[in-house]
Scaffold this motif. Structure first.
Motif, mmCIF file in Angstrom:
data_model
loop_
_atom_site.group_PDB
_atom_site.id
_atom_site.type_symbol
_atom_site.label_atom_id
_atom_site.label_comp_id
_atom_site.label_asym_id
_atom_site.label_seq_id
_atom_site.Cartn_x
_atom_site.Cartn_y
_atom_site.Cartn_z
ATOM 1 N N ILE A 139 0.862 -1.200 0.000
ATOM 2 C CA ILE A 139 0.000 0.000 0.000
ATOM 3 C C ILE A 139 0.891 1.240 0.000
ATOM 4 O O ILE A 139 0.718 2.161 -0.811
ATOM 5 N N LEU A 140 1.858 1.246 0.932
ATOM 6 C CA LEU A 140 2.730 2.424 1.069
ATOM 7 C C LEU A 140 3.534 2.642 -0.213
ATOM 8 O O LEU A 140 3.611 3.761 -0.732
ATOM 9 N N ALA A 141 4.105 1.562 -0.748
ATOM 10 C CA ALA A 141 4.965 1.688 -1.934
ATOM 11 C C ALA A 141 4.157 2.101 -3.161
ATOM 12 O O ALA A 141 4.564 2.988 -3.922
ATOM 13 N N ASN A 142 2.985 1.478 -3.359
ATOM 14 C CA ASN A 142 2.182 1.791 -4.549
ATOM 15 C C ASN A 142 1.619 3.206 -4.484
ATOM 16 O O ASN A 142 1.539 3.909 -5.493
ATOM 17 N N HIS A 143 1.240 3.626 -3.280
ATOM 18 C CA HIS A 143 0.744 4.992 -3.120
ATOM 19 C C HIS A 143 1.861 5.985 -3.433
ATOM 20 O O HIS A 143 1.659 6.981 -4.137
#
Ligand code: SF4
Length: 392
Positions: A139-143
């Protein structure tokens, strides 16, 4: 009049444990034929119409597992009709775990200007029990990837009232999401749907639906936490960042809540145009076959060769729908002048008695002097289904 287009993309890598949507896992080999059918369906239905397309939405399923070239081609087809507005909102639902920088750049170049991320939770245990394909790190990386590429209008979809979730756990999950500052949140309480693994677990007595009071506390917490963080609660389940110059409210979803026309393309898609509701066949192969075999001359607008149901909505149902959908807009409510212009009767004339009773119960209120609007009270927001039933 503004029009919206919805394209359904019914492919997922695997089926999440709570999902009863019209989507299929392991059918990626149909993507090419399906996307070609989607383009053909759009061309056949829209042909020769005078429209003002102001929103486009690719929903699923998991639209982000489809190669970006298909979105480029479809959006170009729409542009070529000359019917698409310059500032058209174009949303793609995307799941964390599927978004590389390169893919996001291609989506951006294709014209997608809003991402709706299926975050669901920022708690590892929740994601595992829901059988989501992604991790919290993804989630953090894709965001971060999306921000780096330049997406400046991002929604987070999240679920609360999970059977195993307590209030502190929901607070942590939401608070962590808020620290990422998406422009929009859609928060839905979990419903255990028949046919899902969660339903089987419930049948076996392994899990119970969340307690209603705890669910209400979770919702109340979301209202408070998002307000403090600068989000406007504009629809029962939706919040948008407050910004004086730009609105981050979902223009596409507002089309539904304002009971305005939208076309539904793809397997299982619903449409509502010229007072006619259409529902397409849900199966991928049946959808492709119907579109491939059809010829545009036989079509009666706005129906599609993929439609298995076409219903004319009578005026009294249109008025009820306008009230039930419009009251979901908790801040704006339903405008009396807009209602009267559309139906040649005021809200008072049609629903006066019912509304008086709801007012006495403290569930709805009139606001505004010159442009009167009917909306839910704070208490009414928590008892919205009871209010909606009164308009049926
Ligand atoms: S990603 Fe969404 S549509 Fe696909 S299986 Fe999970 S909940 Fe259903």
């Amino acid at each position: 009049m503004d029009h919206s287009l919805y394209f359904h993309i019914p492919f997922c890598k695997r089926r999440c444990h709570y999902c009863d949507f019209n989507t299929y896992a392991g059918m990626e080999n149909h993507i090419e034929a399906y996307m070609m059918a989607l383009i053909k369906e759009f061309q056949m239905v829209i042909k020769n119409q005078k429209l003002n397309i102001h929103t486009i939405y690719f929903g699923g399923g998991t639209p982000s597992i489809v190669p970006s070239r298909w979105y480029k081609q479809l959006i170009n087809e729409i542009k070529d009709t000359g019917l698409m507005r310059d500032n058209c909102e174009i949303t793609l639902e995307a799941n964390p775990g599927t978004l590389t920088v390169r893919y996001l750049q291609e989506l951006n170049a294709a014209g997608i200007n809003r991402l709706s991320l299926g975050v669901q939770s920022t708690n590892t245990f929740d994601l595992q029990r829901l059988d989501r394909i992604h991790s919290v790190d993804e989630i953090l990386a894709n965001h971060q990837n999306a921000r780096r590429v330049g997406f400046d209008n991002i929604n987070f979809d999240m679920i609360f009232a999970l059977p195993w979730q307590d209030l502190p756990s929901w607070k942590n999950s939401l608070n962590r999401a808020i620290t990422l500052h998406p422009e929009h949140f859609s928060l839905y309480s979990l419903i255990i749907e028949p046919g899902t693994p969660l339903f089987n677990w419930h049948q076996k007595g392994w899990i119970e639906p969340q307690d209603e009071d705890v669910e209400a506390d979770m919702y109340e917490y979301a209202i408070e936490a998002l307000s403090v963080s600068g989000y406007e609660h504009y629809e029962i389940s939706n919040w948008a960042l407050r910004n004086k110059e730009i609105s981050f409210q979902s223009r596409h979803n507002k089309q539904y809540w304002l009971n305005q026309p939208y076309f539904g393309f793809g397997a299982g898609a619903h449409g509502y145009v010229n007072g006619i509701r259409t529902v397409n066949t849900p199966g991928i192969q049946d959808y492709i076959t119907r579109i491939q075999k059809s010829s545009p001359e036989l079509l009666e607008y706005p129906s599609s060769p993929a439609a298995i149901s076409t219903n004319h909505v009578d005026v009294s149902t249109q008025m009820m729908d306008t009230m039930m959908l419009g009251l979901r807009l908790v801040s704006e409510g339903v405008r009396n002048d807009v209602f009267a212009e559309r139906f040649q009767r005021t809200i008072h004339e049609v629903f006066g008695e019912k509304i008086s009773r709801l007012e006495q119960q403290g569930l709805v209120e009139w606001v505004g002097d010159t442009n009167q609007r009917l909306r839910l009270t704070h208490r009414g927001i928590f008892l919205a289904n009871r209010v909606f039933r009164k308009f049926v």
